[in-house]
Design a protein around this motif. Structure first.
Motif, PDB file in Angstrom:
ATOM      1  N   VAL A   2       1.250 -11.085   5.111  1.00  0.00           N
ATOM      2  CA  VAL A   2       0.112 -11.159   6.021  1.00  0.00           C
ATOM      3  C   VAL A   2       0.426 -12.127   7.148  1.00  0.00           C
ATOM      4  O   VAL A   2       0.729 -13.299   6.913  1.00  0.00           O
ATOM      5  CB  VAL A   2      -1.162 -11.596   5.278  1.00  0.00           C
ATOM      6  N   THR A   3       0.365 -11.627   8.397  1.00  0.00           N
ATOM      7  CA  THR A   3       0.601 -12.475   9.572  1.00  0.00           C
ATOM      8  C   THR A   3      -0.579 -12.466  10.521  1.00  0.00           C
ATOM      9  O   THR A   3      -0.675 -13.302  11.413  1.00  0.00           O
ATOM     10  CB  THR A   3       1.848 -12.000  10.336  1.00  0.00           C
ATOM     11  N   ASN A   4      -1.485 -11.514  10.337  1.00  0.00           N
ATOM     12  CA  ASN A   4      -2.642 -11.401  11.222  1.00  0.00           C
ATOM     13  C   ASN A   4      -3.788 -12.235  10.667  1.00  0.00           C
ATOM     14  O   ASN A   4      -4.367 -11.910   9.625  1.00  0.00           O
ATOM     15  CB  ASN A   4      -3.054  -9.925  11.346  1.00  0.00           C
ATOM     16  N   VAL A  40      -7.269  -8.109   9.892  1.00  0.00           N
ATOM     17  CA  VAL A  40      -7.227  -6.683  10.241  1.00  0.00           C
ATOM     18  C   VAL A  40      -5.801  -6.173  10.093  1.00  0.00           C
ATOM     19  O   VAL A  40      -4.860  -6.778  10.604  1.00  0.00           O
ATOM     20  CB  VAL A  40      -7.726  -6.445  11.684  1.00  0.00           C
ATOM     21  N   LEU A  41      -5.624  -5.062   9.401  1.00  0.00           N
ATOM     22  CA  LEU A  41      -4.306  -4.481   9.172  1.00  0.00           C
ATOM     23  C   LEU A  41      -4.268  -3.087   9.793  1.00  0.00           C
ATOM     24  O   LEU A  41      -5.111  -2.236   9.488  1.00  0.00           O
ATOM     25  CB  LEU A  41      -4.005  -4.380   7.669  1.00  0.00           C
ATOM     26  N   ASP A  42      -3.299  -2.853  10.700  1.00  0.00           N
ATOM     27  CA  ASP A  42      -3.097  -1.528  11.297  1.00  0.00           C
ATOM     28  C   ASP A  42      -2.137  -0.734  10.424  1.00  0.00           C
ATOM     29  O   ASP A  42      -1.005  -1.158  10.189  1.00  0.00           O
ATOM     30  CB  ASP A  42      -2.529  -1.651  12.713  1.00  0.00           C
ATOM     31  N   ILE A  43      -2.589   0.423   9.952  1.00  0.00           N
ATOM     32  CA  ILE A  43      -1.782   1.274   9.082  1.00  0.00           C
ATOM     33  C   ILE A  43      -1.441   2.557   9.824  1.00  0.00           C
ATOM     34  O   ILE A  43      -2.335   3.230  10.357  1.00  0.00           O
ATOM     35  CB  ILE A  43      -2.533   1.605   7.773  1.00  0.00           C
ATOM     36  N   TYR A  96       0.840  -1.199   0.000  1.00  0.00           N
ATOM     37  CA  TYR A  96       0.000   0.000   0.000  1.00  0.00           C
ATOM     38  C   TYR A  96       0.874   1.248   0.000  1.00  0.00           C
ATOM     39  O   TYR A  96       2.046   1.220   0.362  1.00  0.00           O
ATOM     40  CB  TYR A  96      -0.964   0.016   1.194  1.00  0.00           C
ATOM     41  N   TRP A  97       0.283   2.377  -0.435  1.00  0.00           N
ATOM     42  CA  TRP A  97       0.983   3.660  -0.457  1.00  0.00           C
ATOM     43  C   TRP A  97      -0.054   4.777  -0.341  1.00  0.00           C
ATOM     44  O   TRP A  97      -1.247   4.587  -0.566  1.00  0.00           O
ATOM     45  CB  TRP A  97       1.799   3.814  -1.749  1.00  0.00           C
ATOM     46  N   PHE A  98       0.449   5.963   0.039  1.00  0.00           N
ATOM     47  CA  PHE A  98      -0.402   7.136   0.216  1.00  0.00           C
ATOM     48  C   PHE A  98      -0.158   8.143  -0.901  1.00  0.00           C
ATOM     49  O   PHE A  98       0.986   8.363  -1.344  1.00  0.00           O
ATOM     50  CB  PHE A  98      -0.112   7.832   1.557  1.00  0.00           C
ATOM     51  N   ASP A  99      -1.236   8.778  -1.346  1.00  0.00           N
ATOM     52  CA  ASP A  99      -1.172   9.962  -2.213  1.00  0.00           C
ATOM     53  C   ASP A  99      -0.284   9.771  -3.451  1.00  0.00           C
ATOM     54  O   ASP A  99       0.575  10.613  -3.751  1.00  0.00           O
ATOM     55  CB  ASP A  99      -0.664  11.172  -1.410  1.00  0.00           C
TER      56      ASP A  99
END
Length: 378
Positions: A247-249, A253-256, A233-236
């Motif tokens: 992915v380990t969760n 649910v992913l905390d960003i 993922y990336w912003f702007d």
């Protein structure tokens, strides 16, 4: 030269003679006049006494001047005096009146005897009651104000009465499921990654927060149990600095971390890969980021007494206006309660604003808070 000196001596002797004659001459006062309150047109001759019995209560002035035997008037001399008010001591209260929440225009009379004040029409939350009384001499007392809380009468939810869902973020095509659990058909979905969002409504009409889960519809040629394995993922549009991880969760649910973003509107873009190495399409969502100011419960950019009022109303289950639960949880324990109010008060008391401090004390002292210096304890 000698003649001139004799003339000067003569003038000096004449001047000394005049001065001595003036100093030795005996003068007497031949007339005295006075006037009241600067009204020189009503000047009167002073006799044995001056009658002031007709003057009203209040501040007055008396001006005197005298004339001597050579018809010369003195400079007027003015003195001020007070005639006291003759008042009757109050013996009883003859009238009472009150108003709610500072609305003096809507004040109501209570008569001369204590009576009950009806508060049944007030909304839940913090209110103020102001009372003043009038005695039998016609004087009103200083208004006295007290603060009080009308508790929220809440109906506890007992059951789920409605469910609805939508696929791949398309809320326009959301569908109802009724009040009981039901199966959702996914047979028309194309192979690949999808999202399912669900929310429910309870018997008092309140909708839950939407809950979204991601899933994969396998292709017809690969009927196997595939899972999300990686994400990016990336912003702007900052594709040069993407965040990539495995992915380990297991909960999905992913905390960003968005703590480094500036205040304002941003976009979040992401793609995911399954356990077979197939990547999803790029998904992009636009969101507005506002940094959390802990204690600013009403989101006005300040921490003051209005945030305490908003938090009390929220605890009483009567939220008013905009309320930020994250900002209100000042001690970050996951709950909004009295300890968060205490923390807000300590922030305000440390800010040095005397006006806010006085408002805080006026509202909270009646609830058992103890002030020690700039700190507050409960």
């Amino acid at each position: 030269m000698q003649t001139t000196m004799n003339k000067i001596r003569t003038l000096m002797l004449v001047a000394v003679s005049v001065v001595c004659t003036t100093m030795v001459a005996q003068k007497s006062i031949t007339e005295r006049t006075y006037w009241i309150d600067g009204d020189v047109g009503s000047a009167q001759t002073v006799t044995s006494s001056i009658d002031i019995s007709s003057l009203p209560a209040g501040v007055h002035s008396l001006t005197l001047r005298v004339k001597d035997s050579e018809n010369l008037w003195s400079t007027p001399l003015t003195k001020y005096f007070i005639i006291p008010q003759t008042s009757t001591a109050a013996t009883s209260i003859v009238e009472r009146e009150y108003w709610i929440d500072g609305n003096i225009a809507a004040r109501a009379a209570l008569g001369g005897s204590p009576v009950a004040i009806s508060l049944v029409e007030l909304a839940a939350g913090i209110h103020s009651l102001t009372v003043r009384v009038k005695d039998d001499t016609g004087l009103w007392s200083t208004p006295q104000t007290k603060y009080f809380i009308i508790p929220q009468t809440a109906i506890a939810a007992t059951s789920i009465v409605e469910r609805e869902y939508w696929i791949d973020g398309n809320t326009v095509t959301r569908a109802g499921l009724g009040g009981s659990p039901a199966a959702i058909s996914l047979v028309e979905l194309a192979a690949g990654m999808h999202s399912l969002t669900v929310r429910v409504k309870d018997n008092i009409g309140v909708w839950s927060t939407p809950l979204t889960k991601y899933f994969i519809v396998p292709s017809a040629t690969g009927q196997e149990d595939m899972k999300i394995a990686r994400y990016v993922y990336w912003f702007d549009d900052d594709t040069a600095n993407p965040v990539t991880a495995t992915v380990t969760n297991a909960s999905g649910v992913l905390d960003i971390d968005i703590g480094k973003l500036t205040k304002g509107e941003h976009t979040l873009s992401w793609i995911m890969a399954d356990s077979k190495g197939a990547w999803s399409d790029v998904k992009t969502e636009t969101f507005t980021f506002t940094p959390v100011i802990f204690g600013d419960a009403n989101q006005d950019g300040l921490v003051n007494v209005t945030d305490i009022v908003a938090t009390v109303n929220y605890i009483m289950e009567n939220p008013t206006g905009t309320f930020d639960k994250v900002a209100a949880d000042v001690n970050k324990d996951g709950f909004i309660n009295v300890s968060d109010i205490v923390a807000m008060v300590n922030i305000i008391m440390s800010s040095g604003s005397r006006m806010d401090q006085q408002e805080v004390m006026a509202i909270l002292k009646q609830y058992g808070f103890i002030f020690k210096g700039k700190e507050i304890q409960y």
